[in-house]
Design a protein around this motif. Sequence first.
Motif, mmCIF file in Angstrom:
data_model
loop_
_atom_site.group_PDB
_atom_site.id
_atom_site.type_symbol
_atom_site.label_atom_id
_atom_site.label_comp_id
_atom_site.label_asym_id
_atom_site.label_seq_id
_atom_site.Cartn_x
_atom_site.Cartn_y
_atom_site.Cartn_z
ATOM 1 N N LEU A 117 36.895 101.109 25.748
ATOM 2 C CA LEU A 117 36.663 101.828 24.493
ATOM 3 C C LEU A 117 35.635 102.938 24.674
ATOM 4 C CD1 LEU A 117 36.784 98.931 21.859
ATOM 5 C CD2 LEU A 117 38.503 100.684 22.276
ATOM 6 N N LYS A 118 34.649 102.685 25.529
ATOM 7 C CA LYS A 118 33.631 103.721 25.758
ATOM 8 C C LYS A 118 34.225 104.871 26.569
ATOM 9 C CE LYS A 118 28.891 104.495 26.942
ATOM 10 N NZ LYS A 118 27.662 103.982 27.490
ATOM 11 N N LYS A 119 34.924 104.520 27.635
ATOM 12 C CA LYS A 119 35.456 105.543 28.527
ATOM 13 C C LYS A 119 36.540 106.389 27.840
ATOM 14 C CE LYS A 119 37.270 105.642 33.223
ATOM 15 N NZ LYS A 119 37.740 104.751 34.267
ATOM 16 N N ARG A 120 37.444 105.730 27.144
ATOM 17 C CA ARG A 120 38.589 106.464 26.591
ATOM 18 C C ARG A 120 38.337 107.049 25.212
ATOM 19 N NH1 ARG A 120 43.368 102.269 28.364
ATOM 20 N NH2 ARG A 120 43.091 102.533 30.593
ATOM 21 N N HIS A 121 37.423 106.411 24.449
ATOM 22 C CA HIS A 121 37.267 106.860 23.053
ATOM 23 C C HIS A 121 35.816 107.147 22.676
ATOM 24 C CE1 HIS A 121 41.462 105.756 22.492
ATOM 25 N NE2 HIS A 121 41.176 104.616 23.112
ATOM 26 N N GLY A 122 34.877 106.857 23.575
ATOM 27 C CA GLY A 122 33.471 107.170 23.320
ATOM 28 C C GLY A 122 32.833 106.308 22.235
ATOM 29 N N VAL A 123 33.387 105.095 22.004
ATOM 30 C CA VAL A 123 32.799 104.224 20.971
ATOM 31 C C VAL A 123 32.187 102.976 21.610
ATOM 32 C CG1 VAL A 123 34.235 105.027 19.050
ATOM 33 C CG2 VAL A 123 35.061 103.161 20.510
ATOM 34 N N VAL A 124 31.141 102.457 20.947
ATOM 35 C CA VAL A 124 30.422 101.295 21.488
ATOM 36 C C VAL A 124 30.324 100.178 20.443
ATOM 37 C CG1 VAL A 124 29.065 102.618 23.169
ATOM 38 C CG2 VAL A 124 28.198 102.334 20.838
ATOM 39 N N PHE A 125 30.092 98.975 20.937
ATOM 40 C CA PHE A 125 29.896 97.827 20.045
ATOM 41 C C PHE A 125 29.019 96.817 20.773
ATOM 42 C CE2 PHE A 125 32.706 94.721 22.104
ATOM 43 C CZ PHE A 125 33.456 95.554 22.926
ATOM 44 N N ASN A 126 28.541 95.791 20.056
ATOM 45 C CA ASN A 126 27.597 94.846 20.658
ATOM 46 C C ASN A 126 28.271 93.699 21.392
ATOM 47 O OD1 ASN A 126 26.175 95.847 17.915
ATOM 48 N ND2 ASN A 126 24.729 95.739 19.609
ATOM 49 N N ARG A 127 29.221 93.047 20.730
ATOM 50 C CA ARG A 127 29.851 91.884 21.377
ATOM 51 C C ARG A 127 31.268 91.694 20.855
ATOM 52 N NH1 ARG A 127 26.784 90.114 17.472
ATOM 53 N NH2 ARG A 127 24.887 90.385 18.679
ATOM 54 N N LEU A 128 32.005 90.902 21.605
ATOM 55 C CA LEU A 128 33.398 90.636 21.235
ATOM 56 C C LEU A 128 33.576 89.145 20.990
ATOM 57 C CD1 LEU A 128 36.367 92.037 21.302
ATOM 58 C CD2 LEU A 128 36.586 90.811 23.452
ATOM 59 N N PHE A 129 34.211 88.802 19.879
ATOM 60 C CA PHE A 129 34.602 87.410 19.635
ATOM 61 C C PHE A 129 36.097 87.286 19.913
ATOM 62 C CE2 PHE A 129 31.370 86.812 15.870
ATOM 63 C CZ PHE A 129 30.330 86.708 16.775
ATOM 64 N N THR A 130 36.484 86.260 20.663
ATOM 65 C CA THR A 130 37.917 85.977 20.803
ATOM 66 C C THR A 130 38.260 84.839 19.837
ATOM 67 O OG1 THR A 130 37.431 84.474 22.635
ATOM 68 C CG2 THR A 130 38.112 86.702 23.215
ATOM 69 N N ILE A 131 39.341 85.021 19.114
ATOM 70 C CA ILE A 131 39.722 84.037 18.091
ATOM 71 C C ILE A 131 41.176 83.617 18.287
ATOM 72 C CG2 ILE A 131 40.163 83.850 15.593
ATOM 73 C CD1 ILE A 131 37.551 84.953 15.026
ATOM 74 N N THR A 132 41.413 82.328 18.170
ATOM 75 C CA THR A 132 42.778 81.799 18.305
ATOM 76 C C THR A 132 43.534 81.997 16.993
ATOM 77 O OG1 THR A 132 41.947 80.109 19.825
ATOM 78 C CG2 THR A 132 44.098 79.691 18.804
ATOM 79 N N ASN A 133 44.775 82.444 17.066
ATOM 80 C CA ASN A 133 45.578 82.576 15.845
ATOM 81 C C ASN A 133 45.879 81.191 15.273
ATOM 82 O OD1 ASN A 133 45.978 85.435 15.655
ATOM 83 N ND2 ASN A 133 47.383 85.301 17.396
ATOM 84 N N MET A 134 45.662 81.050 13.977
ATOM 85 C CA MET A 134 45.915 79.754 13.344
ATOM 86 C C MET A 134 47.343 79.717 12.787
ATOM 87 S SD MET A 134 43.248 78.033 13.814
ATOM 88 C CE MET A 134 42.809 76.715 12.720
#
Length: 349
Positions: free
Chosen positions: A229-246
Amino acid sequence: MVALKIVNQTLVRRGSPLSSPDMQRETLRAVRIARSFDDAATSGVGPLRASGIDVLQMNVGKLCNQTCRHCHVDAGPDRTEQMSDAVLERCLALVDEGRIASVDLTGGAPELHPRFEEIVSRTRALGATVMDRCNLTVLTLPRSRHLPRFFAENRVHVVASLPFHQASNTDAQRGDGVFEKSIAAMRLLNDEGYGREGSGLDLTLVTNPVGAFLPAAQEAQEALFKERLKKRHGVVFNRLFTITNMPISRYLDWLIESGNLDAYLEKLVSAFNPSAVPGVMCRTMLSVGYDGRVYDCDFNQMLEIPLEEGGLTVFDVDTTTAGTRKIATDAHCFGCTAGQGSSCGGAVA
Ligand code: SF4
Ligand code: SF4
């Protein structure tokens, strides 16, 4: 991998029998699985119980500007249900009386509730933190352009859905053009300091699989999303949560249509991880529906499985009893304990 097709209607609008929570519960219970959740998770250690109420989750309504294929709320532009003034006031009173540390605002798109900003400001005035479950694209609507600054001023923790770091998979699940708008919304948040080191303004992304499989390891996915996301779109974020589809609502509908239901449930059961059980989110939260009914979590709310102990609505709930209540569990709970586990805070094991 089976590709998700884009369907732009809620189950309610389609007149689907699965729009009924009763029908969803019956459908899930009809699937033969190797063992029950209680057998797997609680045999020998007693029932799953809450360990306090740190978070009051308020589902303020089902209205949403998107109609994602996997939505477990069956939210969409045609859903008009929203939290009433009386329920909203009672929720804020509960936060105050119960000294609840955090309010988790969800929907639908919670930002579309007419009193959204007031809920945020008053929660902050009570000393509690606010987490906003944001679909990102809502921030690009003309009515919401001021929200990134409002979020920053109120130190709102933005928890935003982005299934994948590329347009193809994201749009397949959430609708055409959603990826591009999501990136535009991330830029607006980054401009206010969100996701930037040292700002104290948290931007968390949430990814969930686009298909009938479990999420990949959270740490590796976070590194990949950050880099791409940083390289291709120049946007940043703090962390990623992975969530299972219910297996609830529109995702349940897709599992049935695509012939994946039995195999997906079996996959969740086979991947049961006992070390995920202590971290399931129901142990520390109370979830309130737009109509004031209270539940162990958002998933039990959508399946209309009421609290077993502690009350039925915000008007009769006893936060002391509810803080140690027995949790109402069923087969869908395997979704929270498969693999790395899954909660509103991402992986738990
Ligand atoms: S998944 Fe979220 S953004 Fe998508 S329709 Fe449901 S509530 Fe809206
Ligand atoms: S589905 Fe809800 S009740 Fe079941 S384990 Fe997950 S959070 Fe708890």
